[in-house]
Each structure stands twice: as C-alpha cells, then as structure tokens.
Design a protein around this motif. Sequence first.
Motif, PDB file in Angstrom:
ATOM      1  N   THR A 238       0.830  -1.208   0.000  1.00  0.00           N
ATOM      2  CA  THR A 238       0.000   0.000   0.000  1.00  0.00           C
ATOM      3  C   THR A 238       0.860   1.251   0.000  1.00  0.00           C
ATOM      4  O   THR A 238       0.568   2.231  -0.703  1.00  0.00           O
ATOM      5  N   GLU A 239       1.945   1.226   0.787  1.00  0.00           N
ATOM      6  CA  GLU A 239       2.868   2.359   0.824  1.00  0.00           C
ATOM      7  C   GLU A 239       3.527   2.573  -0.533  1.00  0.00           C
ATOM      8  O   GLU A 239       3.692   3.712  -0.984  1.00  0.00           O
ATOM      9  N   GLN A 240       3.904   1.483  -1.173  1.00  0.00           N
ATOM     10  CA  GLN A 240       4.542   1.598  -2.488  1.00  0.00           C
ATOM     11  C   GLN A 240       3.570   2.146  -3.526  1.00  0.00           C
ATOM     12  O   GLN A 240       3.961   2.943  -4.391  1.00  0.00           O
ATOM     13  N   LEU A 241       2.308   1.721  -3.443  1.00  0.00           N
ATOM     14  CA  LEU A 241       1.311   2.225  -4.385  1.00  0.00           C
ATOM     15  C   LEU A 241       0.994   3.698  -4.138  1.00  0.00           C
ATOM     16  O   LEU A 241       0.616   4.420  -5.056  1.00  0.00           O
ATOM     17  N   ALA A 242       1.133   4.110  -2.879  1.00  0.00           N
ATOM     18  CA  ALA A 242       0.866   5.511  -2.539  1.00  0.00           C
ATOM     19  C   ALA A 242       2.097   6.387  -2.759  1.00  0.00           C
ATOM     20  O   ALA A 242       2.075   7.579  -2.444  1.00  0.00           O
ATOM     21  N   ALA A 243       3.159   5.791  -3.277  1.00  0.00           N
ATOM     22  CA  ALA A 243       4.393   6.545  -3.494  1.00  0.00           C
ATOM     23  C   ALA A 243       4.146   7.703  -4.438  1.00  0.00           C
ATOM     24  O   ALA A 243       3.280   7.656  -5.314  1.00  0.00           O
ATOM     25  N   ILE A 261      16.372  21.918   5.843  1.00  0.00           N
ATOM     26  CA  ILE A 261      15.932  23.034   6.695  1.00  0.00           C
ATOM     27  C   ILE A 261      14.769  22.606   7.579  1.00  0.00           C
ATOM     28  O   ILE A 261      14.732  22.875   8.786  1.00  0.00           O
ATOM     29  N   ILE A 262      13.807  21.906   6.988  1.00  0.00           N
ATOM     30  CA  ILE A 262      12.643  21.441   7.754  1.00  0.00           C
ATOM     31  C   ILE A 262      13.076  20.477   8.856  1.00  0.00           C
ATOM     32  O   ILE A 262      12.622  20.568  10.001  1.00  0.00           O
ATOM     33  N   ALA A 263      13.969  19.532   8.510  1.00  0.00           N
ATOM     34  CA  ALA A 263      14.398  18.511   9.465  1.00  0.00           C
ATOM     35  C   ALA A 263      15.173  19.104  10.641  1.00  0.00           C
ATOM     36  O   ALA A 263      15.165  18.533  11.740  1.00  0.00           O
ATOM     37  N   PRO A 268       9.408  15.618  13.526  1.00  0.00           N
ATOM     38  CA  PRO A 268       8.423  14.909  12.690  1.00  0.00           C
ATOM     39  C   PRO A 268       7.185  14.529  13.485  1.00  0.00           C
ATOM     40  O   PRO A 268       7.279  14.128  14.649  1.00  0.00           O
ATOM     41  N   SER A 269       6.028  14.674  12.843  1.00  0.00           N
ATOM     42  CA  SER A 269       4.759  14.390  13.525  1.00  0.00           C
ATOM     43  C   SER A 269       4.495  12.899  13.671  1.00  0.00           C
ATOM     44  O   SER A 269       3.763  12.468  14.551  1.00  0.00           O
ATOM     45  N   ASN A 270       5.086  12.096  12.801  1.00  0.00           N
ATOM     46  CA  ASN A 270       4.913  10.643  12.871  1.00  0.00           C
ATOM     47  C   ASN A 270       6.080   9.955  12.183  1.00  0.00           C
ATOM     48  O   ASN A 270       6.955  10.617  11.596  1.00  0.00           O
ATOM     49  N   GLU A 271       6.093   8.637  12.246  1.00  0.00           N
ATOM     50  CA  GLU A 271       7.186   7.870  11.645  1.00  0.00           C
ATOM     51  C   GLU A 271       7.226   8.017  10.134  1.00  0.00           C
ATOM     52  O   GLU A 271       8.291   8.025   9.521  1.00  0.00           O
ATOM     53  N   GLY A 272       6.027   8.143   9.531  1.00  0.00           N
ATOM     54  CA  GLY A 272       5.965   8.292   8.081  1.00  0.00           C
ATOM     55  C   GLY A 272       6.662   9.558   7.608  1.00  0.00           C
ATOM     56  O   GLY A 272       7.395   9.545   6.616  1.00  0.00           O
ATOM     57  N   GLU A 273       6.419  10.650   8.318  1.00  0.00           N
ATOM     58  CA  GLU A 273       7.052  11.914   7.945  1.00  0.00           C
ATOM     59  C   GLU A 273       8.561  11.845   8.158  1.00  0.00           C
ATOM     60  O   GLU A 273       9.335  12.332   7.328  1.00  0.00           O
ATOM     61  N   ALA A 274       8.979  11.231   9.260  1.00  0.00           N
ATOM     62  CA  ALA A 274      10.413  11.082   9.531  1.00  0.00           C
ATOM     63  C   ALA A 274      11.096  10.261   8.440  1.00  0.00           C
ATOM     64  O   ALA A 274      12.196  10.594   7.983  1.00  0.00           O
ATOM     65  N   LYS A 275      10.420   9.192   8.021  1.00  0.00           N
ATOM     66  CA  LYS A 275      10.988   8.347   6.963  1.00  0.00           C
ATOM     67  C   LYS A 275      11.072   9.109   5.645  1.00  0.00           C
ATOM     68  O   LYS A 275      12.035   8.966   4.885  1.00  0.00           O
ATOM     69  N   SER A 276      10.060   9.932   5.364  1.00  0.00           N
ATOM     70  CA  SER A 276      10.058  10.722   4.136  1.00  0.00           C
ATOM     71  C   SER A 276      11.236  11.684   4.116  1.00  0.00           C
ATOM     72  O   SER A 276      11.924  11.832   3.098  1.00  0.00           O
ATOM     73  N   GLN A 278      14.038  11.341   5.804  1.00  0.00           N
ATOM     74  CA  GLN A 278      15.261  10.545   5.700  1.00  0.00           C
ATOM     75  C   GLN A 278      15.511  10.097   4.262  1.00  0.00           C
ATOM     76  O   GLN A 278      16.641  10.160   3.764  1.00  0.00           O
ATOM     77  N   ASP A 279      14.449   9.665   3.578  1.00  0.00           N
ATOM     78  CA  ASP A 279      14.587   9.225   2.188  1.00  0.00           C
ATOM     79  C   ASP A 279      15.080  10.358   1.295  1.00  0.00           C
ATOM     80  O   ASP A 279      15.941  10.162   0.429  1.00  0.00           O
ATOM     81  N   ASN A 280      14.527  11.564   1.494  1.00  0.00           N
ATOM     82  CA  ASN A 280      14.931  12.712   0.672  1.00  0.00           C
ATOM     83  C   ASN A 280      16.384  13.101   0.914  1.00  0.00           C
ATOM     84  O   ASN A 280      17.093  13.501  -0.011  1.00  0.00           O
ATOM     85  N   LEU A 281      16.827  12.986   2.184  1.00  0.00           N
ATOM     86  CA  LEU A 281      18.195  13.385   2.522  1.00  0.00           C
ATOM     87  C   LEU A 281      19.225  12.345   2.096  1.00  0.00           C
ATOM     88  O   LEU A 281      20.362  12.690   1.768  1.00  0.00           O
TER      89      LEU A 281
END
Length: 645
Positions: A238-243, A261-263, A268-276, A278-281
Amino acid sequence: MSQNTIQCRLVASVVTRQQLWKLMADKNTPLINELLLQVAQDPDFETWRQKGKIPTGIVKQLCAVLKTDSRFIGQPGRFYTSAIARVNYIYKSWLALMKRLQYQLDGKNRWLKMLKSDTELVEASGVNLESLRIKGAEILAQVTPQSDTVEPQPAKGKKRQKTKKSKDSDSDCAERSRSDRTVSKSLFEAYSNTEDNLTRCAISYLLKNRCKVSEKEEDLKKFAQRRRKVEIQIERLTEQLAARIPKGRDLTDTKWLETLIIATQKVPSNEGEAKSWQDNLLKKPSRVPFPVAFETNEDMIWFKNKDGRICVKFNGFSEHTFQIYCDSRQLHWFQRFYEDQQIKRISKKQHSSSLFTLRSGLIAWQEEEGKGDPWNVNHLILYCSVDTRLWTDEGTNLVREEKAEEIANILTKIKAKDDLNDKQLAYIKRKNSTLARINNPFPRPNKPLYKGRSHILVGVSFGLEKPTTVAVVDGSTGKVLIHRSIKQILGDNYRLLNRQRQQKHSLSHQRQIAQTLAAPNQLGESELGQYVDRLIAKEILAIAQTYKAGSIVLPKLGDMREQVQSEVQAKAEQKSDLIEVQKKYAKQYRVSVHQWSYGRLITSIQNQAKKAGIVVEEAKQSVRGSPQQKAKELAIAAYYSRKIN
C-alpha cells in the motif's frame, strides 16, 4: 529488428558545451519535470493509473501549451519532441510497475480475507473441526491429480521416515513442489467459483495448511504471527502504491535543501514523515540533465573536418560541431553513417534514408568527479542505435523486401477506398516515391547470411548454483550432440565468475551495515557481471555456429522465480529431514550462492544471436531434472512446438 547500440564521446568547444548544458539543464530538464507534474495533476490521472497507460497525445498537448512559457521557450524543436517521448516512457514504466503492485496487493488482500484461525472457520462454517477436515479431504481428493500423493506434514522437530536417497532426489523434490503449486492453484479457483460457505471454509483450511489436512491442534501464537506477516506485506504494498509520482531530476538540490531546513527546525509528527525526510536526505541527487533523443537518422548530419576526423551536427543545433572520439571497434560504424549520407547527397536523394544503418541517436551527459563548471567536468556521450542487418548487402535486401511488402499492403488498402481526397492521393505519391528509392540499393559488402539446420537446437538452461548449462540437440532424433557446463563455457575465465560472487556478497554485507546505520546504501556494482554475461553469450553463439544450429532456445524469464525456489527447496530437503533445519539451510543457501541477473544474460545472448542472424526461441524450463536434462528438454520442447504450429 536486429538492433544494437554503440556509443562514442563527443568533443566540442567550451562555448558549445556550455550552451548545450544550459539548454538541457535549464530548459529541457525543467520542462520534463513540469510535464511529469502536470500529467499527475490531470483529473483523469487516477483512471489512467487503473488502466495502466496514458492516452496517446496527452503529453504532446501539455507540451504545446508549455512551449509558450517563458521558462521553456527557445529550445530547438527536437528538444521538445525528446521531452514528450521521455515523459511518455517514464510514465509507461511507472504505470506498469503500479499495475503489477496493485495485482500483488489484490492477491494479498484476498488471501487475508481467507486466512482465518480454526476457531473462526468453525464458527463461520457452522460445523465442528472434524467435519471441516472431512470436507477438506473430499475437496483435496477432487483437485489432486491421480498420480500425486500427498504426504502428511510432520510435526515440528519430528523426522520423516528415512528412505534411501536416489540420484533423482532433486527431481522428486522439485516435482513435489510443482504438484503442490498445481493443487494450490486449483483450490484458489474452486474458492472463486463457489458460493457454498462450508466449501469455502474447507478450502481456506486446506490452503492455510499447505494443501493438507492437518491432525494437529493449531498453534494460535504462530497463526497470529503468520497473519501479521500478511498484514505487513499489505501495508508495504500500500505504501509503495501511494508513493509519489515521478518527479524528474532536481539539478539544483532545491528539494534536498528544503528538506534539510525542515528537518533541523521541526520535529516529525509521525514515523511516516520522519521516513520521508530521511529518504529525501539520503537519496543520491541527479547531477546531470535528462538526455535528448533524436528519433530519426536524418536529425544527425555527418561530415569530416580538415583533419579527416568524423564530426556530427544536430538539427536544431546545427551551428555547433561535435567531433567523434571512439574505440577502433566502433569506428567503422561511424564511418558507415558518414558514407550513407554522402551517397544519398551525391545521388541527389535517389536513395532512401530508411535503409541507413543508423536508426536513431541520443545525447547524454556522463557524470564525472571533479570541481568546476558542469560542462567542463562532465563528458558528452552520443548513443547510436543501429540495425546490424543493414551492414551487409544480403541483410539490406531482407530489410528492403520487408519495407516493400509493408508499403505495398498500405497502398492496396488505400486504393481499395472510393473517392480519395487530395491528402490521400499525396500520401500515395509519397509512398510510391519511397518504394522507388528503397529499390535503389546502397553499396554494401557481401556476407552470406547464416543458414542453420532447423532440426539442430541449442538449449540453454538457467539455474541458481550453475547459472548456465548448454545442450546441443538434434530435435528430429532427440539425441544430445554435446553438453557444456558453466565451467566449460567460461574456460579460463571461470575465475571471473567466482570473483563476481565474492564481490556481490561483499556489497550485500556493506549494504546491510549501511542500512543499519541509516547511511546511504546505493552501492554501485562494477561491470564485471555484464562482462561475464558477454563472455557466456559469445561462447554460446560460437557453439551454435559450430554445429550450424537453427536456433537458440532460452527459458522464459517469468518462470525463473519458480525455478530458483524449486532448486533451493530440493537442496534443503537433501540436507536434512528436519523442517526447521531445512528452512534455515534454504535461507543460508540463498545468501551464499550467486544471484544471477538472468534478464541481463538473456539480453546479451539475444544481441549476439541477432548479429549473427540466429533465431532465438523461448520455452518453459522444467523444474525437475539436472541442468543438462533441463537444457535438453528446452530444445526438444521448442522443436515440437514449432512442428505443431
């Protein structure tokens, strides 16, 4: 079509490189990024996503509007065409991936609905557990082939009754595994085709117990773990499809800086945002712009400078000259490109460019390490697609006959219509002109076409431990002329295979450590694997030519997962009679043996075969038997399939 790709380095003045970089990086790549974004923002995008494709012409319409945007104006026409083709290609690949993931997700959701504990199945069916088992046994008897025998699953820690292992134990294990999959498929079909609640519950019970009737009491803790495993798989899919949709290339690192700058300023409000974040960085940014494609062979103008070096100009950018720098192995191709255009020019266009050896080209920047302006640090590369048949007079005649037949069919259909308009008449005139020009041949060297014996086939089997095994087979008699193992195929180069295995294992270990430390883990592999593939392909071709084989038979790539799984399971069952030991051994075996890139190897063999004019066929590889037996059966299956058709 027998196409191959060659490449060379383009050398030009600083001014030319700078101007081309600015066009590609500041205009064309941002245009592609914007097109990718606008396609995703279309109201019908979700419909396209469900269908798995974008309607023809949508990207072209969007690009027509953006041509007037100040951010993207001033590009040559070929650059806009290339951007449209690039976006279509990216979304075609992305949508195909999403469609496959959706198919997997639907299957997992379906299985989760069926996966119930014994207590839940008893409650849903309205009968006791014993009655459910009896019903399951009846269904199993109906879907199990008469020749198959289903052994009861031994309890954990208990040994099967020991029997003497024969030479065919690998085959027996693989056959049993294939039989289980056949029964499983039949049970799923039966579940879909019935509305009877008891039957459905009984089928769910069988599938949950690996197509067997279990007499053991269910371990609720293990069942809960098993169900949770499926739920996690569904969550990941589901996460991959919502990519997020393809975003193109950010050459300015704007997205990376914004995330940084944001980080540093927010929590982060949740684990999903933190992972996002991390992935971008951690994602390795693109440093070079998208390539520019020239889809017709007359978009490139070939000539020689005063020093006799072959040079090229590109339509839309023709005020700039690029010199060709290549290896001596590719030089004859570029010499041919120049000669083809010279012949057409001298004959005042009495020859057709549809018979040019060159088919299309693509300019790309090759990323290099260093400091300075990007147009000075990075190198320009030209990729050229060629039709190998058009190198010789005999091959050119084949292409000419194909094109003449195609044109004749088109003209016949158009002329069959009544009251042709001016546009159709003009089209007929152009086609007749093309037909006349393709009958005016280019001077080509003579090389007799390869003529193999149709009843001689080269079967190539793939495996996990032994990547490639060859059998030359006489299809008319079923006799094997020779066998070649991977060690015999590579000869003195066999050591390279072992070196690549060690290299791949080392990279896997480094990647695992990097993932544990949340560090960048995009560790690139050397080209050793590709080199080994080419050595294997070259030797297979030499074997085929030696025996005048009519075709080379390769396994269907889609069946390789089943092949590998069967081979691993067979090895595990030979190692021990304990189920838990088998599972542990299978896991270790997968890590230790070479994980071969079968798709890349198939491509290498196909490319070599096309150059020589040898037909490549596909057949389903058996899951049982030795590698030699599998290679033989591939060849025989292809031979009889050809006779039937």
